[in-house]
Write a protein that holds these residues in place. Structure first.
Motif, short mmCIF file in Angstrom:
data_model
loop_
_atom_site.label_atom_id
_atom_site.label_comp_id
_atom_site.label_asym_id
_atom_site.label_seq_id
_atom_site.Cartn_x
_atom_site.Cartn_y
_atom_site.Cartn_z
N ALA A 249 -7.86 4.62 -4.21
CA ALA A 249 -8.52 4.05 -3.04
C ALA A 249 -7.77 4.41 -1.76
N GLN B 247 -6.08 3.08 -9.85
CA GLN B 247 -7.33 2.91 -9.10
C GLN B 247 -7.03 2.48 -7.65
N LYS B 248 -6.00 1.65 -7.49
CA LYS B 248 -5.61 1.25 -6.13
C LYS B 248 -5.05 2.45 -5.38
N ASP C 55 0.82 -1.22 0.00
CA ASP C 55 0.00 0.00 0.00
C ASP C 55 0.85 1.26 0.00
N ASN D 232 -5.41 0.18 -13.59
CA ASN D 232 -5.72 -0.68 -12.44
C ASN D 232 -4.90 -0.28 -11.22
N THR D 233 -3.62 0.01 -11.44
CA THR D 233 -2.76 0.42 -10.33
C THR D 233 -3.15 1.79 -9.80
#
Length: 326
Positions: free
Chosen positions: A151, A147-148, A121, A144-145
């Motif tokens: 978050a 988006q992490k 993280d 995709n990365t």
């Protein structure tokens, strides 16, 4: 003052600031070491005071070499760090950054993935991974990365919009921009991009079929209409002086319209001012949302690099243009 002496002084000054930056980075990582979880450094690898000092010296030297562009030397010093203390997250991160600077995305990705195994993280390392995916043109993985990352830190949503746009995911881009706008967090540039995207959905107004350049210019002076300016620029493509003057004005009036940047870049290439042409084209590229326009930007960028004698970049951008045109 002798020009060679001035250049030498300039190089020394740049190196001085590079070393200062490296020192700052080094201190940051020293702080980071004390913040790592206990299991990130194996218990059977406790360093003696002498070994720890050597480790810090090699690590500092790696940062210093990277700061002045000696990436291979930086890697050699990081390898010395790794021999003293294996599987260290900060060392893996630095390995990855140097390999990316050397355009070796395979090893850059391998080392950042090792680092992320210790702290999945870590936003800084995830952002670095996004850069690697962008370098590979793997936009799906980059998204995709990102988006992490979002978050973990919602402030990073603006860059996710950019990635959506790069990947032609206009629906997702507009949806996220609407959210940011509702929260009063949409930047001026993204507002302009959003307006351009929404304008594409509306039927285009019928272009005035005026072939007389003088009449068009007079009309533009009165109305300051982008539609009229676009026609003038198309007619003026072979007149570098007029093209440069009108595209300059166009950028001031319509800063989110990529075509005016393209025309200014073209005019500067005509005048063999390739370095400035490249800068203008790069500034305008953020506003490009159509394949054909993107291909035209790549063509002008290839011309600029050719004028600068950079054949590798010329071929790279010409191939990008050819791929979009096919």
């Amino acid at each position: 003052m002798n020009i060679r002496f001035k250049n030498k002084e300039h190089r020394k000054e740049r190196q001085f600031y590079a070393i200062r930056l490296a020192l700052f980075s080094f201190l940051f990582f020293l702080f980071s070491f004390s913040s790592f979880s206990q299991d990130s450094i194996p218990a059977n690898q406790d360093l003696s005071e002498e070994a720890e000092l050597k480790f810090q010296q090699f690590f500092f030297k790696a940062l210093s070499e990277k700061a002045i562009g000696n990436y291979q030397k930086a890697l050699e010093n990081l390898e010395n760090c790794n021999q003293l203390l294996e599987n260290n997250m900060a060392v893996f991160f630095e390995f990855s950054k140097n390999y990316l600077l050397l355009k070796n995305t395979l090893l850059a990705k391998e080392y950042i993935e090792r680092a992320l195994q210790k702290d999945g993280d870590n936003v800084w390392m995830l952002k670095h991974l996004v850069k690697i995916y962008q370098q590979e043109n793997n936009l799906e993985a980059a998204i995709n990365t990102q988006q992490k990352i979002v978050a973990l830190n919602p402030k990073e949503r603006a860059f996710l919009v950019r990635l959506y746009l790069y990947n032609r995911q206009y629906k997702e881009a507009i949806s996220l921009m609407n959210t940011l706008e509702d929260e009063n967090l949409l930047s001026a540039n993204l507002k302009s991009l959003k307006a351009s995207l929404e304008k594409r959905k509306k039927p285009k107004a019928e272009e005035k079929k005026l072939s007389d350049i003088t009449s068009l210019i007079n009309q533009f002076e009165t109305e300051k209409s982008y539609t009229i300016l676009e026609q003038i620029l198309k007619i003026s493509e072979d007149n570098a002086t007029q093209l440069l003057k009108l595209s300059d004005e166009g950028i001031l009036l319509f800063p989110a319209q990529p075509f005016v940047y393209l025309m200014k870049g073209k005019a500067l290439n005509y005048q063999k001012n390739h370095k400035e042409a490249l800068s203008v084209l790069e500034n305008g590229f953020d506003f490009v949302i159509e394949d054909n326009m993107e291909a035209n930007f790549y063509i002008e960028m290839a011309k600029a690099y050719k004028g600068l004698g950079n054949l590798i970049e010329e071929n790279k951008y010409q191939q990008k243009a050819d791929k979009l045109k096919s």
